[in-house]
Design an enzyme around this catalytic site. Structure first.
Site, PDB file in Angstrom:
ATOM      1  N   CYS A  39      35.227  47.277  44.038  1.00 14.45           N
ATOM      2  CA  CYS A  39      34.005  46.014  42.661  1.00 14.45           C
ATOM      3  C   CYS A  39      33.440  45.244  44.606  1.00 14.45           C
ATOM      4  CB  CYS A  39      34.830  45.442  42.417  1.00 14.45           C
ATOM      5  SG  CYS A  39      36.386  44.849  42.928  1.00 14.45           S
ATOM      6  N   HIS A  95      37.506  40.088  35.132  1.00 17.70           N
ATOM      7  CA  HIS A  95      36.050  40.343  35.849  1.00 17.70           C
ATOM      8  C   HIS A  95      35.170  41.295  34.899  1.00 17.70           C
ATOM      9  CE1 HIS A  95      33.095  39.595  38.635  1.00 17.70           C
ATOM     10  NE2 HIS A  95      33.394  40.015  39.257  1.00 17.70           N
ATOM     11  N   ARG A 139      25.079  45.547  40.038  1.00 20.65           N
ATOM     12  CA  ARG A 139      25.873  44.160  39.323  1.00 20.65           C
ATOM     13  C   ARG A 139      24.966  43.695  38.976  1.00 20.65           C
ATOM     14  NH1 ARG A 139      30.115  41.377  40.894  1.00 20.65           N
ATOM     15  NH2 ARG A 139      29.370  40.311  39.212  1.00 20.65           N
ATOM     16  N   ARG A 167      32.958  31.301  37.947  1.00 14.26           N
ATOM     17  CA  ARG A 167      33.869  31.594  38.980  1.00 14.26           C
ATOM     18  C   ARG A 167      35.488  30.567  38.972  1.00 14.26           C
ATOM     19  NH1 ARG A 167      33.874  36.495  44.122  1.00 14.26           N
ATOM     20  NH2 ARG A 167      32.677  36.863  41.630  1.00 14.26           N
ATOM     21  N   ASP A 222      41.020  48.276  44.005  1.00 14.56           N
ATOM     22  CA  ASP A 222      40.289  47.158  44.440  1.00 14.56           C
ATOM     23  C   ASP A 222      41.208  46.272  45.281  1.00 14.56           C
ATOM     24  OD1 ASP A 222      39.701  44.199  44.427  1.00 14.56           O
ATOM     25  OD2 ASP A 222      40.055  44.239  42.616  1.00 14.56           O
ATOM     26  N   GLN A 253      31.449  42.682  36.968  1.00 19.35           N
ATOM     27  CA  GLN A 253      31.823  43.804  36.993  1.00 19.35           C
ATOM     28  C   GLN A 253      32.636  44.604  36.410  1.00 19.35           C
ATOM     29  OE1 GLN A 253      32.680  43.833  41.244  1.00 19.35           O
ATOM     30  NE2 GLN A 253      32.347  45.421  39.899  1.00 19.35           N
TER      31      GLN A 253
HETATM   32  N1   CP Z   1      32.824  42.322  44.101  1.00 17.30           N
HETATM   33  C1   CP Z   1      32.367  40.828  43.553  1.00 17.30           C
HETATM   34  O1   CP Z   1      32.879  40.386  42.564  1.00 17.30           O
HETATM   35  O2   CP Z   1      32.079  41.068  44.496  1.00 17.30           O
HETATM   36  P1   CP Z   1      32.683  38.838  45.852  1.00 17.30           P
HETATM   37  O3   CP Z   1      33.355  38.570  45.386  1.00 17.30           O
HETATM   38  O4   CP Z   1      31.238  39.086  46.267  1.00 17.30           O
HETATM   39  O5   CP Z   1      31.049  37.831  44.305  1.00 17.30           O
HETATM   40  N1  NVA Z   2      40.374  41.149  42.137  1.00 14.88           N
HETATM   41  C1  NVA Z   2      39.443  40.635  43.682  1.00 14.88           C
HETATM   42  C2  NVA Z   2      38.703  40.784  43.069  1.00 14.88           C
HETATM   43  C3  NVA Z   2      37.311  40.546  43.752  1.00 14.88           C
HETATM   44  C4  NVA Z   2      35.754  40.615  43.632  1.00 14.88           C
HETATM   45  C5  NVA Z   2      40.038  38.905  43.827  1.00 14.88           C
HETATM   46  O1  NVA Z   2      40.117  38.510  42.240  1.00 14.88           O
HETATM   47  O2  NVA Z   2      40.167  38.998  44.668  1.00 14.88           O
END
Ligand code: CP
Ligand code: NVA
Length: 316
Positions: free
Chosen positions: A274, A128, A302, A101, A234, A131
């Protein structure tokens, strides 16, 4: 040869079908797969916070008989303490797979290129994929099209329309690929200047030609939601954009998912997010807590879909 999961663009529809078929089995019968990844270890290298991604991967790995190691931003300190490539080469000597990440998507590409083990994109500023795969799976499930063994993903989602309303961000980019690849129509409504990545839109439109689906980008949330079977949103400011939130609250105010906007959607519309959600901003409490909302089923899936990804990539 090892396979990574960096973008849904790189997956064939057959591979998506295979993942979903397996995810259905994993969801139905947890114990059957309790040794599938025995002896394997997954490293989670996270430069941003997480609830769903971290917990679902860690618990998923445990349920498959494997082990996981979480490495917080301060531990590996990618690109600062050592280069992404050196970190990838080193950690590949210990573990069987990596979930990354990160901020710049290039880190995912660099890590995948240098690592000797599969690399899974657990969210970058660009995309992502885990997701969006879980989201597609959830939509198929909710529209009672769970017969994954006999129906292809393109048949299952065909004719459904997903309306994404909000910021044209990482999640939106992945949903564009996922929808267009699987034959679902997608309409994206964002304020001017916040449209999804133009290259993604172009590629999604090309994919949609093959699956005979539609990709529409607009700045009008009402027309996007019109007749939609699924309405998705989102946060308005993603991780790393926190200082923009007050400005964005003004720019995005007409892009909130609320009861009024949903009156334009199809009967039985389902609402997705999400998560994490900023209640009262991109989505109201009323909608988030309504019967239409499937956000927690989506979060649960997920784990099932990611377990399928882990088996496909790490078992070999
Ligand atoms: N939707 C998602 O990826 O959540 P987190 O940022 O909590 O992992
Ligand atoms: N668009 C958001 C998604 C979180 C799961 C972010 O990148 O923070």
């Amino acid at each position: 040869m090892k396979k990574d999961l960096i973008s849904i663009k790189d997956l064939t529809v057959q591979e998506i079908d295979g993942l979903f078929n397996l995810a259905v089995k994993l969801k139905k019968n947890k114990s059957k797969f309790s040794k599938a990844l025995a002896g394997k270890t997954l490293a989670l290298i996270f430069q941003k916070p997480s609830n769903r991604t971290r917990v679902s991967f860690e618990v998923g790995m445990y349920q498959l008989g494997g082990n996981s190691i979480y490495l917080s931003p301060s531990e590996i300190n990618l690109g600062v303490r050592e280069t992404v490539k050196d970190a990838a080469k080193t950690i590949s000597r210990y573990v069987d797979g990596i979930v990354l990440r990160t901020f710049e998507h290039k880190n995912c590409l660099d890590m995948a290129a240098a690592a000797g083990v599969p690399v899974i994109n657990g969210l970058s500023d660009f995309s992502h994929p885990c997701q969006a795969l879980a989201d597609l799976f959830t939509i198929g499930e909710k529209f009672s099209r769970l017969n994954y063994t006999r129906q292809k993903v393109s048949r299952r989602l065909k004719g459904l329309t997903l309306a994404y309303v909000g910021d044209g961000n990482n999640v939106c980019n992945s949903l564009l690929y996922a929808a267009a690849k699987s034959g679902m129509n997608i309409t994206v409504a964002t304020p001017a200047g916040y449209a999804p990545n133009p290259e993604v839109v172009k590629q999604a439109k090309e994919m949609a030609k093959e699956t005979l689906s539609q990709v529409i980008i607009t700045e009008d949330p009402r027309s996007a939601v019109n007749g939609a079977n699924v309405v998705y949103t989102d946060v308005w400011a993603s991780m790393g954009q926190e200082e923009e939130i007050s400005k964005r609250k003004i720019i995005f105010k007409d892009f909130q998912i609320n009861a009024k906007l949903l009156t334009h959607a199809a009967t039985g519309v389902l609402v997705m997010h999400c998560l994490p959600a900023h209640r009262g901003e991109e989505i109201t409490d009323e909608v988030m807590d309504s019967k239409s909302s499937i956000v927690f089923d989506q979060a649960e899936n997920r784990m099932h879909v990611q377990k399928a990804i882990l088996i496909k990539l790490l078992k070999g």
